[in-house]
Design a protein around this motif. Structure first.
Motif, PDB file in Angstrom:
ATOM      1  N   THR A   1       0.871  13.315  -3.984  1.00 18.54           N
ATOM      2  CA  THR A   1       2.317  13.362  -4.235  1.00 18.54           C
ATOM      3  C   THR A   1       2.669  12.122  -5.047  1.00 18.54           C
ATOM      4  OG1 THR A   1       2.945  11.989  -2.362  1.00 18.54           O
ATOM      5  CG2 THR A   1       2.620  14.338  -1.926  1.00 18.54           C
ATOM      6  N   GLY A   2       3.951  11.932  -5.301  1.00 20.97           N
ATOM      7  CA  GLY A   2       4.390  10.686  -5.936  1.00 20.97           C
ATOM      8  C   GLY A   2       4.270   9.498  -4.993  1.00 20.97           C
ATOM      9  N   GLY A   3       4.055   9.752  -3.711  1.00 18.43           N
ATOM     10  CA  GLY A   3       3.980   8.685  -2.701  1.00 18.43           C
ATOM     11  C   GLY A   3       4.874   9.054  -1.520  1.00 18.43           C
TER      12      GLY A   3
ATOM     13  N   TYR B   1      -3.009   0.884 -14.795  1.00 22.17           N
ATOM     14  CA  TYR B   1      -1.784   0.103 -14.894  1.00 22.17           C
ATOM     15  C   TYR B   1      -0.618   1.072 -14.934  1.00 22.17           C
ATOM     16  CZ  TYR B   1      -4.274  -4.057 -16.667  1.00 22.17           C
ATOM     17  OH  TYR B   1      -5.080  -5.158 -16.822  1.00 22.17           O
ATOM     18  N   ASN B   2       0.489   0.659 -14.354  1.00 25.52           N
ATOM     19  CA  ASN B   2       1.753   1.325 -14.632  1.00 25.52           C
ATOM     20  C   ASN B   2       2.681   0.254 -15.157  1.00 25.52           C
ATOM     21  OD1 ASN B   2       1.273   4.089 -13.613  1.00 25.52           O
ATOM     22  ND2 ASN B   2       0.934   3.006 -11.704  1.00 25.52           N
ATOM     23  N   VAL B   3       3.661   0.681 -15.950  1.00 27.52           N
ATOM     24  CA  VAL B   3       4.485  -0.319 -16.631  1.00 27.52           C
ATOM     25  C   VAL B   3       5.862  -0.431 -15.992  1.00 27.52           C
ATOM     26  CG1 VAL B   3       3.231  -0.105 -18.780  1.00 27.52           C
ATOM     27  CG2 VAL B   3       5.197   1.380 -18.385  1.00 27.52           C
ATOM     28  N   ARG B   4       5.916  -0.153 -14.687  1.00 26.21           N
ATOM     29  CA  ARG B   4       7.189  -0.101 -13.957  1.00 26.21           C
ATOM     30  C   ARG B   4       6.861  -0.281 -12.487  1.00 26.21           C
ATOM     31  NH1 ARG B   4       5.331   4.171 -11.000  1.00 26.21           N
ATOM     32  NH2 ARG B   4       3.904   5.373 -12.243  1.00 26.21           N
ATOM     33  N   PHE B   5       7.910  -0.384 -11.673  1.00 31.67           N
ATOM     34  CA  PHE B   5       7.683  -0.481 -10.236  1.00 31.67           C
ATOM     35  C   PHE B   5       7.142   0.838  -9.701  1.00 31.67           C
ATOM     36  CE2 PHE B   5      10.735  -4.071  -9.921  1.00 31.67           C
ATOM     37  CZ  PHE B   5       9.937  -4.909  -9.154  1.00 31.67           C
ATOM     38  N   GLY B   6       6.331   0.769  -8.657  1.00 31.93           N
ATOM     39  CA  GLY B   6       5.921   1.972  -7.948  1.00 31.93           C
ATOM     40  C   GLY B   6       7.090   2.480  -7.115  1.00 31.93           C
ATOM     41  N   ASP B   7       7.056   3.754  -6.869  1.00 27.80           N
ATOM     42  CA  ASP B   7       8.046   4.370  -5.997  1.00 27.80           C
ATOM     43  C   ASP B   7       7.238   5.173  -5.001  1.00 27.80           C
ATOM     44  OD1 ASP B   7      10.204   5.592  -4.913  1.00 27.80           O
ATOM     45  OD2 ASP B   7      11.018   6.412  -6.761  1.00 27.80           O
ATOM     46  N   PRO B   8       7.116   4.775  -3.764  1.00 29.84           N
ATOM     47  CA  PRO B   8       8.004   3.997  -2.908  1.00 29.84           C
ATOM     48  C   PRO B   8       7.737   2.494  -2.764  1.00 29.84           C
ATOM     49  CG  PRO B   8       6.354   5.085  -1.567  1.00 29.84           C
ATOM     50  CD  PRO B   8       6.044   5.424  -2.980  1.00 29.84           C
ATOM     51  N   GLU B   9       6.830   1.897  -3.536  1.00 24.69           N
ATOM     52  CA  GLU B   9       6.563   0.471  -3.304  1.00 24.69           C
ATOM     53  C   GLU B   9       7.806  -0.394  -3.543  1.00 24.69           C
ATOM     54  OE1 GLU B   9       4.592   2.535  -4.990  1.00 24.69           O
ATOM     55  OE2 GLU B   9       2.488   1.942  -4.929  1.00 24.69           O
ATOM     56  N   CYS B  10       8.576  -0.040  -4.563  1.00 23.59           N
ATOM     57  CA  CYS B  10       9.762  -0.840  -4.899  1.00 23.59           C
ATOM     58  C   CYS B  10      10.719  -0.936  -3.699  1.00 23.59           C
ATOM     59  CB  CYS B  10      10.475  -0.165  -6.080  1.00 23.59           C
ATOM     60  SG  CYS B  10      11.794  -1.132  -6.782  1.00 23.59           S
TER      61      CYS B  10
ATOM     62  N   LEU C   1       4.378  -5.314 -14.269  1.00 26.90           N
ATOM     63  CA  LEU C   1       3.027  -4.784 -14.443  1.00 26.90           C
ATOM     64  C   LEU C   1       2.557  -4.367 -13.051  1.00 26.90           C
ATOM     65  CD1 LEU C   1       0.651  -4.369 -16.427  1.00 26.90           C
ATOM     66  CD2 LEU C   1      -0.212  -6.574 -15.644  1.00 26.90           C
ATOM     67  N   PHE C   2       2.360  -3.070 -12.906  1.00 23.79           N
ATOM     68  CA  PHE C   2       1.938  -2.498 -11.620  1.00 23.79           C
ATOM     69  C   PHE C   2       0.446  -2.227 -11.768  1.00 23.79           C
ATOM     70  CE2 PHE C   2       2.720   1.746  -9.068  1.00 23.79           C
ATOM     71  CZ  PHE C   2       1.592   1.539  -8.322  1.00 23.79           C
ATOM     72  N   ILE C   3      -0.343  -2.961 -10.988  1.00 23.94           N
ATOM     73  CA  ILE C   3      -1.796  -2.812 -11.099  1.00 23.94           C
ATOM     74  C   ILE C   3      -2.291  -2.025  -9.896  1.00 23.94           C
ATOM     75  CG2 ILE C   3      -3.951  -4.051 -11.516  1.00 23.94           C
ATOM     76  CD1 ILE C   3      -2.131  -6.569 -11.966  1.00 23.94           C
TER      77      ILE C   3
ATOM     78  N   GLN D   1       0.848  -1.193   0.000  1.00 25.46           N
ATOM     79  CA  GLN D   1       0.000   0.000   0.000  1.00 25.46           C
ATOM     80  C   GLN D   1       0.873   1.229   0.000  1.00 25.46           C
ATOM     81  OE1 GLN D   1      -3.092  -0.227   3.106  1.00 25.46           O
ATOM     82  NE2 GLN D   1      -4.519   0.153   1.436  1.00 25.46           N
ATOM     83  N   ASP D   2       0.486   2.170  -0.829  1.00 24.45           N
ATOM     84  CA  ASP D   2       1.189   3.440  -0.969  1.00 24.45           C
ATOM     85  C   ASP D   2       0.416   4.488  -0.158  1.00 24.45           C
ATOM     86  OD1 ASP D   2       2.732   5.501  -1.973  1.00 24.45           O
ATOM     87  OD2 ASP D   2       1.724   5.569  -3.919  1.00 24.45           O
ATOM     88  N   HIS D   3       1.029   5.626   0.109  1.00 26.07           N
ATOM     89  CA  HIS D   3       0.360   6.740   0.802  1.00 26.07           C
ATOM     90  C   HIS D   3       0.562   7.959  -0.070  1.00 26.07           C
ATOM     91  CE1 HIS D   3       1.092   3.672   3.740  1.00 26.07           C
ATOM     92  NE2 HIS D   3       0.349   4.274   4.628  1.00 26.07           N
ATOM     93  N   LYS D   4      -0.432   8.265  -0.905  1.00 34.01           N
ATOM     94  CA  LYS D   4      -0.217   9.272  -1.954  1.00 34.01           C
ATOM     95  C   LYS D   4      -0.306  10.710  -1.439  1.00 34.01           C
ATOM     96  CE  LYS D   4      -1.016   6.772  -6.139  1.00 34.01           C
ATOM     97  NZ  LYS D   4      -1.839   5.552  -6.135  1.00 34.01           N
ATOM     98  N   ARG D   5      -1.077  10.934  -0.386  1.00 36.68           N
ATOM     99  CA  ARG D   5      -1.256  12.319   0.079  1.00 36.68           C
ATOM    100  C   ARG D   5      -0.067  12.764   0.915  1.00 36.68           C
ATOM    101  NH1 ARG D   5      -6.267  14.607  -0.026  1.00 36.68           N
ATOM    102  NH2 ARG D   5      -7.754  13.340  -1.185  1.00 36.68           N
TER     103      ARG D   5
HETATM  104  N1  GLY Z   1       3.735   5.032  -5.869  1.00 40.95           N
HETATM  105  C1  GLY Z   1       2.939   5.228  -7.015  1.00 40.95           C
HETATM  106  C2  GLY Z   1       3.676   5.334  -8.266  1.00 40.95           C
HETATM  107  O1  GLY Z   1       4.849   5.066  -8.334  1.00 40.95           O
HETATM  108  O2  GLY Z   1       3.051   5.677  -9.262  1.00 40.95           O
END
Ligand code: GLY
Ligand code: AMP
Length: 423
Positions: free
Chosen positions: A223-225, A282-291, A266-268, A209-213
């Motif tokens: 934010t980006g996370g 979808y995103n086509v890469r790792f999430g940041d900060p999830e990675c 594949l980032f769903i 889980q990300d925290h976008k705000r």
């Molecule tokens: N953490 C969400 C993103 O990388 O798009």
């Protein structure tokens, strides 16, 4: 093997950190990297993809891993593969799953993959008619890449109509907004699910889980996370199975069918509504900060995962994870996400506590070295990551580490992983 990582953020640092501990890896390169990746490998300042491919050939680099979406939607993978190089990431065509929301929504509809009810249009009147048929809030999205800002959640129909008008006129996002999606609002909780794919097969990573705000309690701007944790207890085997059967498998089958086999991460982005997983994006890469929380949980050598995925050999791999939790807290600069901040020197205290030393680390993002000293120069500066047998202990370690990092104007959320500690 020698590996090149394309990108410069905390995500790329965390991939580099995992590879730097991997016995299969001899040398790491980063293009362009940041003020700390040069301690894991060599930073390479080559921007043109063709020239970067030449560099990879000249230096006999065995594998390239692409972090951010922009090189992927630009077609870096096609350029490298034409030269016979091994690269982890989707082709330009396949990267449209992130690069065009219209492509993505039409793909989901074609393959019957669950997603919010929507229309795609370039016509303001059509947008207005659809907005009038929905209940508030209403979601309006620009088609193209808008650095995470192209989604408006409008509380009223008038606000939705204004957002649609501003996008379609090119006012808000230029050409990226000349086509829009209007869709129903989904009320549930969000998960980030990652599948590492080789075109045919896939491996699912622990859900995060990300925290976008920007602010605690999910207040403030997007934010980006600002932090992430994994694995989240908000998923169970039944939900994983639904995600695989209804989303991951049909996506891979569909991409093969349209001659864009999907290779890469594949980032769903999923909204779970009444126990049903629905695709937000979808995103086509790792999430940041999830990675940054997934890399330290990987027990399988990262080089093996990425190399096998890049060479259509994932079916040979038995992927394993540590039986632990990871929590990452982003420390951002003073004016993030509004404007840039004055560079300020970063001081990290010497960690004396053995337990903290062995179960936490920093992933560096917006940092630069100036005269041998490390400065915070980006919006998201670094991440403090804690690992433990429980989410609570992992979070305590991450926050303990945050207390050891100093620079003028540092800001961070104090409630990362609150969703997990509530359940
Ligand atoms: N953490 C969400 C993103 O990388 O798009
Ligand atoms: P996207 O870039 O499409 O993921 O949208 C960014 C964020 O907007 C998501 O992470 C969600 O928090 C929110 N969002 C997007 N679409 C919807 C929707 N249909 N319903 C509710 N929230 C949404």
């Amino acid at each position: 093997m020698d590996v090149l990582i394309v990108g410069s953020g905390g995500r790329e640092y965390s991939i580099g950190l995992a590879l730097s501990k991997d016995k299969n890896v001899d040398k790491l390169y980063f293009a362009p990297g940041n003020g700390k990746t040069d301690e894991l490998g060599e930073n390479v300042d080559i921007k043109e993809y063709e020239k970067l491919a030449d560099f990879v050939k000249t230096n006999s680099i065995d594998l390239t891993i692409v972090g951010p979406e922009a090189p992927l939607t630009d077609g870096i993978v096609d350029i490298f593969e034409k030269e016979g190089l091994v690269i982890f990431g989707p082709s330009k065509d396949a990267a449209r799953l992130e690069g065009s929301k219209v492509f993505m929504k039409n793909f989901l509809a074609k393959y019957d993959i669950p997603t919010a009810k929507y229309i795609e249009t370039s016509d303001y009147e059509k947008a207005v008619d659809f907005i009038d048929s929905l209940n508030e809030p209403i979601v309006v999205k620009a088609d193209g890449l808008c650095a995470g800002k192209g989604v408006i959640i409008a509380e009223s129909k008038d606000e939705a109509k204004k957002a649609a008008f501003d996008m379609l006129s090119g006012e808000s996002f230029g050409d990226a907004g000349k086509k829009i999606i209007v869709e129903e609002f989904l009320d549930g909780y969000e998960l980030s699910v990652f599948a590492v794919c080789d075109g045919k097969d896939y491996k699912i990573l622990p859900a995060a889980q990300d925290h976008k705000r920007l602010l605690d309690k999910d207040k403030g701007p997007n934010t980006g996370g600002m932090g992430a944790y994994a694995p989240t207890p908000l998923i169970n085997d039944k939900l994983y199975k639904k995600i695989e059967d209804r989303i991951v498998k049909p996506t891979l089958r569909g991409m093969e069918e349209i001659n864009s086999p999907y290779k890469g991460v594949l980032f769903i982005g999923i909204m779970v509504v009444k126990n049903e997983p629905i695709v937000l994006e979808y995103n086509v890469r790792f999430g940041d900060p999830e990675c940054e929380v997934l890399m330290p949980l990987l027990k399988t050598p990262a080089s093996e995962l990425f190399y096998k995925a890049a060479t259509n050999a994932l079916s040979e791999l038995n992927i394993e994870f540590l039986n632990k939790y990871a929590v990452a807290v982003v420390i951002a600069s003073e004016n993030y996400p509004y404007k840039s901040s004055k560079p300020s020197e970063i001081i990290v205290d010497k960690i004396v506590d053995e337990e903290l030393k062995n179960n936490s680390h920093i992933s560096y993002a917006g940092v630069k070295k100036i005269d041998g000293k490390l400065f915070a120069t980006g919006g998201r500066v670094l991440l403090c990551i804690g690992l433990a047998n429980s989410i609570k202990d992992a979070r305590d370690r991450a926050y303990e580490l945050c207390g050891q990092v100093h620079f003028a104007g540092k800001q961070f959320r104090t409630d990362i992983a609150y969703q997990a500690l509530k359940v």
